[in-house]
Design a protein around this motif. Sequence first.
Motif, PDB file in Angstrom:
ATOM      1  N   ASN A   1       0.819  -1.214   0.000  1.00 44.14           N
ATOM      2  CA  ASN A   1       0.000   0.000   0.000  1.00 44.14           C
ATOM      3  C   ASN A   1       0.851   1.261   0.000  1.00 44.14           C
ATOM      4  O   ASN A   1       0.361   2.341  -0.304  1.00 44.14           O
TER       5      ASN A   1
ATOM      6  N   SER B   1       3.481   3.304  -3.779  1.00 41.65           N
ATOM      7  CA  SER B   1       3.370   4.574  -4.491  1.00 41.65           C
ATOM      8  C   SER B   1       3.992   5.680  -3.644  1.00 41.65           C
ATOM      9  O   SER B   1       3.683   5.804  -2.454  1.00 41.65           O
TER      10      SER B   1
ATOM     11  N   ARG C   1       1.227   7.723  -1.926  1.00 44.59           N
ATOM     12  CA  ARG C   1       0.598   7.066  -0.769  1.00 44.59           C
ATOM     13  C   ARG C   1       1.561   7.052   0.413  1.00 44.59           C
ATOM     14  O   ARG C   1       1.154   7.289   1.563  1.00 44.59           O
TER      15      ARG C   1
ATOM     16  N   LYS D   1      -6.866   9.585  -6.039  1.00 46.71           N
ATOM     17  CA  LYS D   1      -6.747   8.129  -6.209  1.00 46.71           C
ATOM     18  C   LYS D   1      -5.964   7.507  -5.059  1.00 46.71           C
ATOM     19  O   LYS D   1      -6.313   6.428  -4.570  1.00 46.71           O
ATOM     20  N   SER D   2      -4.935   8.183  -4.609  1.00 48.25           N
ATOM     21  CA  SER D   2      -4.123   7.667  -3.505  1.00 48.25           C
ATOM     22  C   SER D   2      -4.905   7.657  -2.199  1.00 48.25           C
ATOM     23  O   SER D   2      -4.823   6.700  -1.421  1.00 48.25           O
TER      24      SER D   2
ATOM     25  N   HIS E   1      -7.329   4.781  -2.342  1.00 48.40           N
ATOM     26  CA  HIS E   1      -6.634   3.508  -2.132  1.00 48.40           C
ATOM     27  C   HIS E   1      -6.367   3.288  -0.648  1.00 48.40           C
ATOM     28  O   HIS E   1      -6.647   2.201  -0.116  1.00 48.40           O
TER      29      HIS E   1
END
Length: 103
Positions: free
Chosen positions: A11, A14, A17, A48-49, A52
């Motif tokens: 997770n 990225s 993130r 988007k992060s 997620h």
Amino acid sequence: MPHPRTRLDDNFASPIRFSILASLGEGIELDFVTLREILQCGDSPLSKSISHLQSAGYVLARKAALGTRQRTWVRSTREGREAFAGHLDALREIVALGGAAPP
């Protein structure tokens, strides 16, 4: 004993993130605009992060009105902070192994 890389949390693969959790310590809640400025990224990658990390249970996002505008506020969860701390510990162990003499 398994290599510490096996404890890395995907997770946080990225950079955005990873940076979100690094910015959201215990008791810190940031609005979307401030977080975007801190991380120097665009709206879409940040959104988007956050989604997620929210799906993983690592952050909570809430919407609230600020004047006439709707704002999104983000904070980390205990689970997210613990996962991030474990990820950082694994990274530190990997770095330490890199400097260790071979057996």
